[in-house]
Structures are given as structure tokens and as C-alpha cells.
Design a protein around this motif. Structure first.
Motif, PDB file in Angstrom:
ATOM      1  N   ALA A 141       5.453  -7.199   4.568  1.00  0.00           N
ATOM      2  CA  ALA A 141       6.245  -6.479   5.407  1.00  0.00           C
ATOM      3  C   ALA A 141       6.123  -4.874   5.206  1.00  0.00           C
ATOM      4  CB  ALA A 141       7.807  -7.003   5.018  1.00  0.00           C
ATOM      5  N   VAL A 142       5.962  -4.615   3.933  1.00  0.00           N
ATOM      6  CA  VAL A 142       5.892  -3.113   3.536  1.00  0.00           C
ATOM      7  C   VAL A 142       4.531  -2.395   4.386  1.00  0.00           C
ATOM      8  CG1 VAL A 142       5.474  -1.256   1.661  1.00  0.00           C
ATOM      9  CG2 VAL A 142       7.064  -3.256   1.322  1.00  0.00           C
ATOM     10  N   ARG A 143       3.293  -3.142   4.284  1.00  0.00           N
ATOM     11  CA  ARG A 143       2.106  -2.694   5.012  1.00  0.00           C
ATOM     12  C   ARG A 143       2.612  -2.689   6.627  1.00  0.00           C
ATOM     13  NH1 ARG A 143      -2.137  -2.104   3.238  1.00  0.00           N
ATOM     14  NH2 ARG A 143      -1.863  -3.339   1.472  1.00  0.00           N
ATOM     15  N   SER A 144       3.285  -3.456   7.010  1.00  0.00           N
ATOM     16  CA  SER A 144       3.549  -3.703   8.264  1.00  0.00           C
ATOM     17  C   SER A 144       4.442  -2.353   8.810  1.00  0.00           C
ATOM     18  CB  SER A 144       4.354  -4.899   8.850  1.00  0.00           C
ATOM     19  OG  SER A 144       4.765  -4.759  10.164  1.00  0.00           O
ATOM     20  N   PHE A 145       5.555  -2.272   7.843  1.00  0.00           N
ATOM     21  CA  PHE A 145       6.252  -0.789   8.272  1.00  0.00           C
ATOM     22  C   PHE A 145       5.438   0.146   7.912  1.00  0.00           C
ATOM     23  CE2 PHE A 145       8.724   2.473   5.833  1.00  0.00           C
ATOM     24  CZ  PHE A 145       9.662   2.695   7.006  1.00  0.00           C
ATOM     25  N   LEU A 146       4.532   0.679   6.978  1.00  0.00           N
ATOM     26  CA  LEU A 146       3.615   1.529   6.885  1.00  0.00           C
ATOM     27  C   LEU A 146       2.867   1.651   8.198  1.00  0.00           C
ATOM     28  CD1 LEU A 146       2.371   1.509   3.336  1.00  0.00           C
ATOM     29  CD2 LEU A 146       3.644   3.290   4.392  1.00  0.00           C
ATOM     30  N   GLU A 147       2.054   0.713   8.596  1.00  0.00           N
ATOM     31  CA  GLU A 147       1.301   0.617   9.969  1.00  0.00           C
ATOM     32  C   GLU A 147       2.010   0.871  11.103  1.00  0.00           C
ATOM     33  OE1 GLU A 147      -0.964  -2.808   9.877  1.00  0.00           O
ATOM     34  OE2 GLU A 147      -1.903  -2.028   7.683  1.00  0.00           O
ATOM     35  N   SER A 148       3.222   0.262  11.236  1.00  0.00           N
ATOM     36  CA  SER A 148       4.012   0.355  12.587  1.00  0.00           C
ATOM     37  C   SER A 148       4.813   1.571  12.745  1.00  0.00           C
ATOM     38  CB  SER A 148       4.496  -0.723  12.881  1.00  0.00           C
ATOM     39  OG  SER A 148       5.789  -1.132  12.017  1.00  0.00           O
TER      40      SER A 148
END
Length: 168
Positions: A141-148
């Protein structure tokens, strides 16, 4: 109280832009005390914009901000704390924590830095964000937040900083 940085476990992203100006010129343009954070950071619809900052400790003098803390408030009323850890001509490193928005459920704190490296006749300006998840299970979820969400903001902000430095 600022949380202590840890050795590993962060999820990170780095973006960079080439600027046709010297590292000193890029640093000066991006750290101009007359340029407020809400004009520097370029958020889009994915995240509320910075509305205001307030110094908590220190005088926020560029080049002498190590240890200075401020409060950053967003358009949705949420905020976070920020402390400058390193304030040098080639590196600005800071830590963020104390999130009051939904990030508090998945992020313990964040480490970020701007690097100003000579490249050709100009500067490679790089910005890294490293967020420490509250638990390994939320790393995705953190990676998704960083990417999106963070990546579009970082790229737009870097372009704005480039344009500002090249126009100075």
C-alpha cells in the motif's frame, strides 16, 4: 518527538530532472526564503495541496536549517511535522512524521532528500522519498501511494523547480 530513523525497511522512490544552471543556482532558487512551500510543491487531484507552514523551532535560514522543525498543513486540514536533518549545498535531507491524515495508518515516518549534483554544464536535481511502513504487510500500500500519488507530485515539483532555477 521525532522518531529515530532506522537502518532498513523503507519503501522509496527517486525522481530527478536536469537543470540548465549550476548546483549553487539550483539550490538558491529552490531554497529562496521568499518562495513558500505551498508555491514549490505541485500536488494534483491525488493529494491535497500544502496550505501553510509554521516554524516550530529554528529560524529556517537556508544553509543553516539543520535541526529546524516546522508544521506543514494541507488543504484538507491535516498536517505533519518536518525536521531538516542536513542542510548543505549538495544535500537537503529532512524527516516527516506525525501524520494526521490516512497516511498515519500505513506510514510511521518518512525520510526525504534533495541532491544537487553537477552534470555537464548544469545540475542533476534528484528528490527521494523513503517511507517506513507501520508493518511489513502494508508495504504494498505504501509503494502504491508512492507510485500513484507521491511520484506525480515529485515530478511536477521538480519541473517547477527546474523552471524557476532556469528563469532566475
Amino acid at each position: 518527538m521525532r522518531p529515530a530513523p532506522v537502518a532498513d525497511g523503507y519503501v522509496e522512490v527517486t525522481h530527478s530532472v536536469y537543470v540548465e544552471a549550476t548546483p549553487a543556482q539550483v539550490w538558491a532558487a529552490g531554497n529562496d526564503p521568499a518562495l513558500p512551500l505551498e508555491e514549490i510543491v505541485q500536488f494534483d487531484e491525488g493529494f491535497p495541496a500544502v496550505r501553510a507552514t509554521r516554524a516550530l523551532t529554528g529560524e529556517w535560514i537556508p544553509g543553516a536549517r539543520a535541526g529546524d522543525r516546522r508544521w506543514v498543513m494541507f488543504e484538507d486540514g491535516h498536517y505533519l511535522a518536518e525536521e531538516v536533518l542536513v542542510d548543505q549545498p549538495d544535500l537537503l535531507r529532512y524527516q516527516i512524521w506525525g501524520f494526521t491524515g490516512v497516511q498515519r495508518f500505513v506510514v510511521r515516518h518518512g525520510m526525504a532528500e534533495f541532491r544537487y549534483a553537477p552534470e555537464g554544464g548544469g545540475t542533476r536535481l534528484s528528490w527521494t522519498y523513503a517511507l517506513l511502513p507501520t508493518a511489513p504487510i502494508v508495504s504494498g500500500a505504501v509503494r502504491s501511494f508512492l507510485e500513484s500519488t507521491m511520484s506525480p507530485m515529485m515530478r511536477a515539483t521538480l519541473v517547477g523547480l527546474r523552471d524557476h532555477a532556469e528563469a532566475a
